[in-house]
Design an enzyme around this catalytic site. Sequence first.
Site, PDB file in Angstrom:
ATOM      1  N   GLU A 264      10.437  -8.442  -3.166  1.00  0.00           N
ATOM      2  CA  GLU A 264      10.992  -7.169  -2.672  1.00  0.00           C
ATOM      3  C   GLU A 264      10.351  -6.931  -1.314  1.00  0.00           C
ATOM      4  O   GLU A 264       9.160  -6.609  -1.231  1.00  0.00           O
ATOM      5  CB  GLU A 264      10.667  -6.021  -3.641  1.00  0.00           C
ATOM      6  CG  GLU A 264      11.321  -6.140  -5.003  1.00  0.00           C
ATOM      7  CD  GLU A 264      12.816  -5.880  -4.979  1.00  0.00           C
ATOM      8  OE1 GLU A 264      13.329  -5.388  -3.957  1.00  0.00           O
ATOM      9  OE2 GLU A 264      13.473  -6.179  -5.984  1.00  0.00           O
ATOM     10  N   LEU A 265      11.133  -7.086  -0.262  1.00  0.00           N
ATOM     11  CA  LEU A 265      10.548  -7.154   1.085  1.00  0.00           C
ATOM     12  C   LEU A 265      11.003  -5.995   1.979  1.00  0.00           C
ATOM     13  O   LEU A 265      11.479  -4.985   1.501  1.00  0.00           O
ATOM     14  CB  LEU A 265      10.880  -8.519   1.694  1.00  0.00           C
ATOM     15  CG  LEU A 265      10.547  -9.722   0.775  1.00  0.00           C
ATOM     16  CD1 LEU A 265      10.976 -11.028   1.408  1.00  0.00           C
ATOM     17  CD2 LEU A 265       9.072  -9.755   0.426  1.00  0.00           C
TER      18      LEU A 265
ATOM     19  N   LYS B  48      -2.515  -7.604  -8.416  1.00  0.00           N
ATOM     20  CA  LYS B  48      -3.323  -7.622  -7.179  1.00  0.00           C
ATOM     21  C   LYS B  48      -2.718  -6.557  -6.267  1.00  0.00           C
ATOM     22  O   LYS B  48      -1.745  -6.798  -5.563  1.00  0.00           O
ATOM     23  CB  LYS B  48      -3.212  -9.006  -6.565  1.00  0.00           C
ATOM     24  CG  LYS B  48      -4.118  -9.417  -5.409  1.00  0.00           C
ATOM     25  CD  LYS B  48      -4.524  -8.393  -4.439  1.00  0.00           C
ATOM     26  CE  LYS B  48      -4.254  -8.763  -3.003  1.00  0.00           C
ATOM     27  NZ  LYS B  48      -4.434  -7.604  -2.140  1.00  0.00           N
TER      28      LYS B  48
ATOM     29  N   GLU C 217      11.484  -3.356  11.521  1.00  0.00           N
ATOM     30  CA  GLU C 217      11.075  -2.303  10.589  1.00  0.00           C
ATOM     31  C   GLU C 217       9.955  -1.462  11.224  1.00  0.00           C
ATOM     32  O   GLU C 217       8.893  -1.987  11.557  1.00  0.00           O
ATOM     33  CB  GLU C 217      10.575  -2.938   9.288  1.00  0.00           C
ATOM     34  CG  GLU C 217      10.373  -1.931   8.179  1.00  0.00           C
ATOM     35  CD  GLU C 217       9.890  -2.583   6.886  1.00  0.00           C
ATOM     36  OE1 GLU C 217       9.031  -3.478   6.949  1.00  0.00           O
ATOM     37  OE2 GLU C 217      10.374  -2.183   5.827  1.00  0.00           O
TER      38      GLU C 217
ATOM     39  N   SER D 129       5.623  -7.272   2.900  1.00  0.00           N
ATOM     40  CA  SER D 129       6.349  -7.596   4.129  1.00  0.00           C
ATOM     41  C   SER D 129       7.110  -8.916   3.975  1.00  0.00           C
ATOM     42  O   SER D 129       6.754  -9.765   3.152  1.00  0.00           O
ATOM     43  CB  SER D 129       5.365  -7.698   5.283  1.00  0.00           C
ATOM     44  OG  SER D 129       4.469  -8.769   5.033  1.00  0.00           O
TER      45      SER D 129
ATOM     46  N   CYS E 207      10.389   1.394   1.910  1.00  0.00           N
ATOM     47  CA  CYS E 207      11.260   0.267   2.273  1.00  0.00           C
ATOM     48  C   CYS E 207      12.723   0.686   2.300  1.00  0.00           C
ATOM     49  O   CYS E 207      13.522   0.071   2.992  1.00  0.00           O
ATOM     50  CB  CYS E 207      11.039  -0.881   1.307  1.00  0.00           C
ATOM     51  SG  CYS E 207      11.238  -0.405  -0.409  1.00  0.00           S
TER      52      CYS E 207
ATOM     53  N   TRP F  14       0.804  -1.222   0.000  1.00  0.00           N
ATOM     54  CA  TRP F  14       0.000   0.000   0.000  1.00  0.00           C
ATOM     55  C   TRP F  14       0.839   1.276   0.000  1.00  0.00           C
ATOM     56  O   TRP F  14       0.301   2.360  -0.159  1.00  0.00           O
ATOM     57  CB  TRP F  14      -0.938   0.027   1.227  1.00  0.00           C
ATOM     58  CG  TRP F  14      -0.274  -0.399   2.520  1.00  0.00           C
ATOM     59  CD1 TRP F  14      -0.381  -1.627   3.108  1.00  0.00           C
ATOM     60  CD2 TRP F  14       0.590   0.373   3.370  1.00  0.00           C
ATOM     61  NE1 TRP F  14       0.374  -1.676   4.257  1.00  0.00           N
ATOM     62  CE2 TRP F  14       0.980  -0.455   4.455  1.00  0.00           C
ATOM     63  CE3 TRP F  14       1.082   1.682   3.333  1.00  0.00           C
ATOM     64  CZ2 TRP F  14       1.835  -0.019   5.476  1.00  0.00           C
ATOM     65  CZ3 TRP F  14       1.942   2.110   4.344  1.00  0.00           C
ATOM     66  CH2 TRP F  14       2.302   1.260   5.395  1.00  0.00           C
ATOM     67  N   ASN F  15       2.149   1.172   0.216  1.00  0.00           N
ATOM     68  CA  ASN F  15       2.899   2.416   0.438  1.00  0.00           C
ATOM     69  C   ASN F  15       3.208   3.194  -0.849  1.00  0.00           C
ATOM     70  O   ASN F  15       3.348   4.410  -0.810  1.00  0.00           O
ATOM     71  CB  ASN F  15       4.180   2.147   1.233  1.00  0.00           C
ATOM     72  CG  ASN F  15       5.102   1.186   0.549  1.00  0.00           C
ATOM     73  OD1 ASN F  15       4.693   0.433  -0.323  1.00  0.00           O
ATOM     74  ND2 ASN F  15       6.361   1.200   0.938  1.00  0.00           N
TER      75      ASN F  15
HETATM   76  P1  NDP Z   1       1.877  -7.191   3.094  1.00  0.00           P
HETATM   77  O1  NDP Z   1       2.916  -8.232   3.032  1.00  0.00           O
HETATM   78  O2  NDP Z   1       0.929  -7.199   4.227  1.00  0.00           O
HETATM   79  O3  NDP Z   1       0.946  -7.255   1.776  1.00  0.00           O
HETATM   80  C1  NDP Z   1       1.470  -7.132   0.481  1.00  0.00           C
HETATM   81  C2  NDP Z   1       0.469  -7.662  -0.510  1.00  0.00           C
HETATM   82  O4  NDP Z   1       0.330  -9.072  -0.360  1.00  0.00           O
HETATM   83  C3  NDP Z   1      -0.946  -7.091  -0.325  1.00  0.00           C
HETATM   84  O5  NDP Z   1      -1.512  -6.896  -1.587  1.00  0.00           O
HETATM   85  C4  NDP Z   1      -1.637  -8.197   0.431  1.00  0.00           C
HETATM   86  O6  NDP Z   1      -3.039  -8.198   0.317  1.00  0.00           O
HETATM   87  C5  NDP Z   1      -1.049  -9.422  -0.247  1.00  0.00           C
HETATM   88  N1  NDP Z   1      -1.136 -10.667   0.510  1.00  0.00           N
HETATM   89  C6  NDP Z   1      -1.405 -10.858   1.826  1.00  0.00           C
HETATM   90  N2  NDP Z   1      -1.355 -12.175   2.127  1.00  0.00           N
HETATM   91  C7  NDP Z   1      -1.037 -12.823   0.987  1.00  0.00           C
HETATM   92  C8  NDP Z   1      -0.809 -14.196   0.658  1.00  0.00           C
HETATM   93  N3  NDP Z   1      -0.890 -15.167   1.563  1.00  0.00           N
HETATM   94  N4  NDP Z   1      -0.490 -14.494  -0.611  1.00  0.00           N
HETATM   95  C9  NDP Z   1      -0.378 -13.535  -1.537  1.00  0.00           C
HETATM   96  N5  NDP Z   1      -0.575 -12.227  -1.295  1.00  0.00           N
HETATM   97  C10 NDP Z   1      -0.906 -11.873  -0.042  1.00  0.00           C
HETATM   98  O7  NDP Z   1       2.650  -5.814   2.967  1.00  0.00           O
HETATM   99  P2  NDP Z   1       2.089  -4.348   3.122  1.00  0.00           P
HETATM  100  O8  NDP Z   1       1.004  -4.105   2.131  1.00  0.00           O
HETATM  101  O9  NDP Z   1       1.802  -4.115   4.565  1.00  0.00           O
HETATM  102  O10 NDP Z   1       3.343  -3.461   2.654  1.00  0.00           O
HETATM  103  C11 NDP Z   1       4.319  -2.985   3.538  1.00  0.00           C
HETATM  104  C12 NDP Z   1       5.574  -3.816   3.436  1.00  0.00           C
HETATM  105  O11 NDP Z   1       6.073  -3.796   2.105  1.00  0.00           O
HETATM  106  C13 NDP Z   1       6.714  -3.289   4.290  1.00  0.00           C
HETATM  107  O12 NDP Z   1       7.308  -4.344   5.000  1.00  0.00           O
HETATM  108  C14 NDP Z   1       7.718  -2.747   3.293  1.00  0.00           C
HETATM  109  O13 NDP Z   1       9.039  -2.751   3.699  1.00  0.00           O
HETATM  110  C15 NDP Z   1       7.493  -3.633   2.118  1.00  0.00           C
HETATM  111  N6  NDP Z   1       7.934  -2.974   0.890  1.00  0.00           N
HETATM  112  C16 NDP Z   1       9.073  -3.406   0.262  1.00  0.00           C
HETATM  113  C17 NDP Z   1       9.546  -2.757  -0.858  1.00  0.00           C
HETATM  114  C18 NDP Z   1      10.770  -3.221  -1.609  1.00  0.00           C
HETATM  115  O14 NDP Z   1      10.936  -2.813  -2.755  1.00  0.00           O
HETATM  116  N7  NDP Z   1      11.634  -4.025  -1.029  1.00  0.00           N
HETATM  117  C19 NDP Z   1       8.854  -1.581  -1.382  1.00  0.00           C
HETATM  118  C20 NDP Z   1       7.677  -1.245  -0.659  1.00  0.00           C
HETATM  119  C21 NDP Z   1       7.247  -1.916   0.450  1.00  0.00           C
HETATM  120  P3  NDP Z   1      -3.968  -7.306   1.278  1.00  0.00           P
HETATM  121  O15 NDP Z   1      -3.085  -6.506   2.201  1.00  0.00           O
HETATM  122  O16 NDP Z   1      -4.745  -6.468   0.355  1.00  0.00           O
HETATM  123  O17 NDP Z   1      -4.833  -8.245   2.064  1.00  0.00           O
END
Ligand code: NDP
Length: 497
Positions: free
Chosen positions: A234-235, A162, A366, A213, A268, A138-139
Site C-alpha cells: 500500500e504505497l 515493524k 506526493e 512510500s 495517502c 508513521w502517518n
Molecule cells: P517509508 O517507505 O519511508 O517507511 C515505511 C516503513 O518501512 C517504515 O517502518 C520504515 O522504517 C520501513 N523501511 C524502510 N526501509 C525499509 C526496507 N529496506 N525494508 C523494509 N522496511 C523498510 O514510508 P513513511 O514511513 O515515510 O510513510 C509515508 C508513506 O506511506 C507515504 O508515501 C504515504 O503515501 C504512504 N502511505 C500509504 C498508504 C496506503 O494505504 N496506500 C497509507 C499510509 C501511508 P523506518 O522509517 O522506521 O526506518
Amino acid sequence: MAETIEVENPATGGIAGTVPKMGPEEVAPIVARARAAQPGWEALGYEGRAKVMRRAQKWMLDNSDRVIETIVSETGKTHNDAQTAEIGYAAAAFGFWAKNAPKFLADERVRSASPFLAGKKIVLRYRPLGVVGVIGPWNYPLTNSFGDCIPALAAGNSVVLKPSHVTPLTSLLMAEMLEESGLGKDVYQVLTGLGGVGAELIDHVDFVMFTGSTATGKKVAEQAARTLTPVGLELGGKDPMIVLRDADLEKAANAATYYSMQNGGQTCISVERVYVEEPVHDEFVKLVTEKVGKLRQGVPTKPGNVDVGAVTVAPQQEIIAAHVADAVEKGAKVAVGGRRRDGAGRFFEPTVLTGVDHSMKCMTDETFGPTLPVMKVRDAEQALELANDSEYGLQASVWTRDTARGEQIAKRIDAGVANVNEHQVNYLALEIPMGGWKSSGLGTRHGPDGIRKYARKQASVIARFGPRRAIFMFPYSGWAAKLTGGALRLLHGRGKR
Ligand code: NDP
C-alpha cells in the site's frame, strides 16, 4: 547499555517516549517465537479468536483516551483525527474481521466442467500462512500499521509488526491491549527499530504487508522476490479531485478543505490536487481560500482545540516547503498560507495554491502535507487526462450534480478508488477493497481479499471408492481412457482433423 530510540512529539518538540532500538540480529529469534506460538492460536478456531478480538475491541473503546493521547503524542495530529480515522477504524475492524473471517475463509465446494471430475468432491480451503510480517509508516500508527495485523490475526496467523521508528508507541500499547485481551504470548510482537529491521523481517516471514512510500515498497518487493515471499504493498498517492461546472460548490469546497487538511494532509488518500472547470474555478478558489484561511493550527491539547496538527517528520516538512517554493518559482500564487510556522514544534501553514500546472511538483509528486493546489481546466476531458497523467493511482473523486455522468467519468480514472461526491469515506467501508493501481501498490486491503491474502489456498479433489461410485472410476481403466479421450477430442472439435 542497550541503544534506544527517543520518540519525538512533533507538535511540541518534546520527547513522547523512549523505546529499545532493536537490531536486525533480533529478528530471527522473534519470528521463531511467533512461529512456535502460531499453531496454538490457529487451534482456537474462528470462535476462539473472535472472543479475543472482541475483548480487544472493548479494551480499545474503554481506553480510547489513552490510545488517542499516545497517537497524538507521537504524530502531532489532532485529537479529532486520532479519534475518527484511527480509533474509529480499528475498533470497527476488530468487529468486522471477527465476524467475517469465518465467512471469507470458509471452505468452498467447487463444481468442475471436466468429465474427469464427475462425481468427485472438490474443495477449496484457506489455511493460515504462519507468520505475517507487517511493516508500517508513521502517518497512521494505529490504522495503517496495527490495522493490517487485525485480519492477519483473525485468519489464524502470528504477526510480527515493524512500525515506523518515528511512531512505535501505539504498536506497543496494542501489545498491552492484546495481552490483556487474552492473546497468547508471542502471537503478536513488535520490532522497534529502523528500516534495516524491516528488511531483515522480510527474509523470515511468510507474507509481508507493507505500507509506506513507493520507493521503499519497490525495495521490499525486490527483496521478497528472492525468497518468493508474497507481498501486499500500500504505497503513495497523488489523489485528484475533479470539480465539474454543475457541482455543488459549497460541498465540494468543504470536502476539498477537509480532505486536504485532515491529518495535516499526511494521508495517502487525501485530496492532493484539484482540477476545476473554468466557469466555476474562481468561485471554488474563493470558497476554499476562505475555508482554509479559517483553520486553526497549533499544538493539539484536547479534542477540538485545533483543526490542523503538526508535520510528523522533519524530511516531510522539507518536501512540503520545496513543493510550494517550486510552484511559486514557476508562476503559481499562494492564496493563503505558504510558510512554515515559527516557534516550537513542526508546522506548515494550511496552504492553497492557484495557477498551478503539471510542470510543478505540487501537481505531480506526493506532497503529503497541508496543501491544496487548484488548477483551472477547460472541461471534464482535460481534467480526466490530467488526473490520469500520474505514476500513482490510489484514490480520486468527481464532483457533479449529474451523478450518472460523474460515474461515467469516475470509471475512466486510473485509480483503485474513484468516488462521486465523496472523497475518502470508502476507507471505512471494510466490505470493499482498497488498494492502489500503478505505483500506488499491489493487492488490496479490506473485503474478502483483505483476509484471503493472509491464507494459503489449498485445493482438494476427494474421490470416494465405494461400489456405488465404481462408474466414476472408469477413466482409470485402459479402454475407458481411450473412450474418454475420444469424447474429449470430439467435444473440443479436434475430432474433425
Ligand atoms: P517509508 O517507505 O519511508 O517507511 C515505511 C516503513 O518501512 C517504515 O517502518 C520504515 O522504517 C520501513 N523501511 C524502510 N526501509 C525499509 C526496507 N529496506 N525494508 C523494509 N522496511 C523498510 O514510508 P513513511 O514511513 O515515510 O510513510 C509515508 C508513506 O506511506 C507515504 O508515501 C504515504 O503515501 C504512504 N502511505 C500509504 C498508504 C496506503 O494505504 N496506500 C497509507 C499510509 C501511508 P523506518 O522509517 O522506521 O526506518
